[in-house]
Design a protein around this motif. Structure first.
Motif, PDB file in Angstrom:
ATOM      1  N   ALA A  20      -2.230   2.964  -2.958  1.00 26.73           N
ATOM      2  CA  ALA A  20      -3.241   4.094  -3.004  1.00 26.73           C
ATOM      3  C   ALA A  20      -4.378   3.434  -2.525  1.00 26.73           C
ATOM      4  O   ALA A  20      -5.225   4.437  -1.737  1.00 26.73           O
ATOM      5  N   ALA A  21      -4.852   2.400  -2.615  1.00 25.98           N
ATOM      6  CA  ALA A  21      -6.010   1.723  -1.846  1.00 25.98           C
ATOM      7  C   ALA A  21      -6.103   2.062  -0.250  1.00 25.98           C
ATOM      8  O   ALA A  21      -7.141   2.313   0.211  1.00 25.98           O
ATOM      9  N   GLU A  22      -5.033   1.558   0.159  1.00 22.32           N
ATOM     10  CA  GLU A  22      -4.622   1.732   1.614  1.00 22.32           C
ATOM     11  C   GLU A  22      -4.728   3.083   2.098  1.00 22.32           C
ATOM     12  O   GLU A  22      -5.374   3.350   3.206  1.00 22.32           O
ATOM     13  N   LEU A 111      -7.400  -5.412  -7.755  1.00 21.18           N
ATOM     14  CA  LEU A 111      -6.854  -4.233  -6.829  1.00 21.18           C
ATOM     15  C   LEU A 111      -7.551  -2.929  -7.506  1.00 21.18           C
ATOM     16  O   LEU A 111      -7.845  -1.937  -6.548  1.00 21.18           O
ATOM     17  N   ALA A 112      -7.643  -3.006  -8.563  1.00 19.47           N
ATOM     18  CA  ALA A 112      -7.934  -1.645  -9.454  1.00 19.47           C
ATOM     19  C   ALA A 112      -9.513  -1.362  -8.998  1.00 19.47           C
ATOM     20  O   ALA A 112     -10.078  -0.198  -8.844  1.00 19.47           O
ATOM     21  N   ASP A 113     -10.088  -2.569  -8.943  1.00 20.01           N
ATOM     22  CA  ASP A 113     -11.577  -2.315  -8.678  1.00 20.01           C
ATOM     23  C   ASP A 113     -11.848  -2.059  -7.303  1.00 20.01           C
ATOM     24  O   ASP A 113     -12.683  -1.290  -7.104  1.00 20.01           O
ATOM     25  N   ASN A 300       2.537  -2.783   4.807  1.00 19.35           N
ATOM     26  CA  ASN A 300       2.992  -2.273   5.926  1.00 19.35           C
ATOM     27  C   ASN A 300       3.342  -0.742   5.760  1.00 19.35           C
ATOM     28  O   ASN A 300       3.125  -0.241   6.895  1.00 19.35           O
ATOM     29  N   LEU A 301       3.390  -0.257   4.657  1.00 19.51           N
ATOM     30  CA  LEU A 301       3.240   1.093   4.622  1.00 19.51           C
ATOM     31  C   LEU A 301       2.073   2.175   4.557  1.00 19.51           C
ATOM     32  O   LEU A 301       2.091   3.018   5.312  1.00 19.51           O
ATOM     33  N   GLY A 302       1.090   1.396   4.047  1.00 18.89           N
ATOM     34  CA  GLY A 302      -0.288   1.978   3.879  1.00 18.89           C
ATOM     35  C   GLY A 302      -0.681   2.735   5.183  1.00 18.89           C
ATOM     36  O   GLY A 302      -0.888   3.962   5.507  1.00 18.89           O
TER      37      GLY A 302
END
Length: 527
Positions: A20-22, A111-113, A300-302
């Protein structure tokens, strides 16, 4: 009312948060849902490996993890009352020559931050209950507070664990097997520990025990219990006291038994649905690669999914996700099975043979290096990927992670590493001139390459030279460094957003880069 979104990510563990972040930092609208009402306050995963640390560093979020965790510089392997060998992460070649020992919920918080700073969030207490692929996307039915609603997503990424609802609703089957012998875990303090605390310790005795270092000089203790009803602390002490007769576990917390599996999804992509993390693969916890492999899936996916969502590349680009990451999962599964087999060796003769083999391996410098590289997760190579291309060289080749150790001298002053240029949302093109290459050809070629940079697939072009007589460049390499890299006249490297080399070209540079961009953009069957 149907909510429309580019990407629905299901599951807010490490893989889901990073996916989600990427997407968020690339401007792709994304909905991240999780069935739990709140983040977990404890999770049994503990080890963040060097490659994952490199990823977090590239995203600018490593400092909180380094501050909160403990550095695990070595893994010491024992059996039969003596030490068999040491995995020394200093040998791996990463700028982070250690694991970080930290409970997974802390990694999730970091990661959430990060996601929150990018404007994203986790929508909790929201459960996926249905998926229906349509011509214009995937219609997802979700349940929240007893009420059903629908989300029309162009893409769905399942990061929802081993019992993935996304995988089951999509009908993707798994290969592999269950691990028959259960595991157990607890946290504890061992007073007067006589060895270095910045290490992990494995004891391959009749009751195998693994100690992983945590902050506050505590340990996460993994073991294979002697029976379904046994006392876990006494089980672990029966092994540990063979090495430390006075050892004791104090302030014990979070005792738990758990089952494990060696399983991998047959497809990481099915139409508009993709899988990552434990939804795509689960493995033995013996080597600590599960969460870390999921983070690499997301990384890899982002960038690929963002290029597709924004219309810069065909959906066919996403086929490379399975092509690159499924072999990695297979490798991790096989390595985990081998570790399981070594742990659970039965009988004196089988254990002696195992111990001799381990001693022999660690007596070989090349084998020690391979063990360190594998532990650090730096042995990931996408050379067989359908989207990498170009000339191969023993120092740097297409599909390889750009190494950490290549020194540069910046034209603005100061020194650094080549990998520092490749921390972007898109590709970084590195144009490197050899010691005898004059300035004009290098400048002319750079202008040609910059004309191909669209800010999405190719984000920036960086020029370097091994000649002090050239001034219009970003940085300098030592001639010996350029020679080791195989730089002749001029060499081009296209480094992907995930830090792997997508293209190496030693001639026809602009033409080859154009062909590489077209390969990424290639037309294909829409989902």
């Amino acid at each position: 009312m149907v909510i429309s979104i580019s990407v629905l990510v299901v599951g807010a563990g490490p893989a889901g948060l990073l996916t989600a972040a990427e997407l968020q930092r690339r401007g792709v609208d994304c909905l991240l849902i999780d069935a739990h009402e709140r983040p977990l306050d404890w999770d049994r995963a503990t080890v963040v490996h060097p490659r994952s640390l490199e990823i977090l560093d590239a995203l600018g979020i490593i400092e909180p993890l380094l501050a909160a965790g403990v550095k695990q510089r070595r893994a010491r392997i024992h059996a039969g009352g003596s030490e068999l060998g040491i995995i020394d992460l200093e040998l791996a070649g990463s700028r982070y020559p250690f694991n970080i020992g930290i409970s997974e919920e802390v990694t999730e918080t970091v990661l959430a931050d990060h996601l929150a700073r990018l404007g994203g969030k986790v929508t909790r207490a929201t459960k996926l209950v249905g998926l229906q692929e349509q011509e214009d996307g995937v219609l997802a039915t979700v349940e929240r507070g007893g009420k059903l609603s629908q989300v029309l997503a162009q893409w769905v990424v399942g990061c929802d664990g081993h019992h993935s609802t996304v995988r089951m609703l999509t009908g993707i089957e798994q290969d592999g097997h269950d691990i028959n012998q259960p595991w157990a875990v607890f946290d504890a303090t061992i007073p007067d520990w006589p060895e270095a605390f910045e290490a992990n310790y494995a004891y391959l005795d009749q009751i195998p025990v693994i100690l992983t270092a945590l902050p506050g000089e505590r340990w996460r203790v993994y073991l294979r219990p002697s029976s379904a009803e046994s006392d876990l602390v006494e089980d672990a002490l029966s092994t540990l006291r063979r090495y430390l007769p006075d050892a004791g576990f104090y302030n014990v917390s979070h005792p738990a038994r758990f089952e494990c599996h060696t399983k991998v999804a047959r497809a990481f992509r099915s139409g508009r649905v993709l899988l990552a993390g434990d939804a795509a693969h689960t493995c033995s916890p013996a080597q600590g690669h599960g969460m870390n492999t999921g983070l690499q899936d997301a990384y890899n996916l982002g960038w690929k999914l963002a290029l597709v969502c924004q219309g810069h590349c065909s959906p066919a680009l996403l086929d490379s996700y399975h092509a690159e990451r499924r072999p990695v999962a297979d490798m991790v599964m096989a390595s985990g099975d081998a570790a399981e087999s070594a742990q659970m060796a039965q009988g004196n003769a089988e254990r002696r043979a195992r111990d001799l083999a381990i001693r022999a391996a660690f007596g070989n410098p090349e084998a020690r290096h391979r063990e360190a590289v594998s532990e650090a997760e730096l042995d990931i190579d996408y050379a067989r990927s359908p989207i990498v291309m170009g000339d191969r060289h023993e120092a740097i080749w297409p599909g390889q992670r750009l190494p950490d150790h290549i020194d540069v001298r910046f034209s603005t002053g100061g020194r650094g590493k080549l990998h520092e240029y490749a921390r972007r949302r898109g590709h970084t093109v590195l144009l490197i001139g050899g010691p005898g290459t004059p300035q004009q050809p290098l400048s002319d070629l750079r202008r040609q390459l910059m004309a191909l940079a669209d800010g999405y697939i190719i984000e920036v072009v960086v020029s370097l030279t091994a000649s002090d007589g050239v001034t219009d460049v970003d940085a300098y390499l030592e001639p010996a460094t350029a020679a080791r890299m195989g730089v002749g006249d001029m060499m081009l490297l296209a480094v992907r957003a995930d830090g792997h080399v997508g293209l190496r070209a030693e001639q026809r540079h602009a033409e080859t880069l154009s062909a590489y961009i077209e390969r990424l953009r290639q037309s294909g069957q829409t989902p």
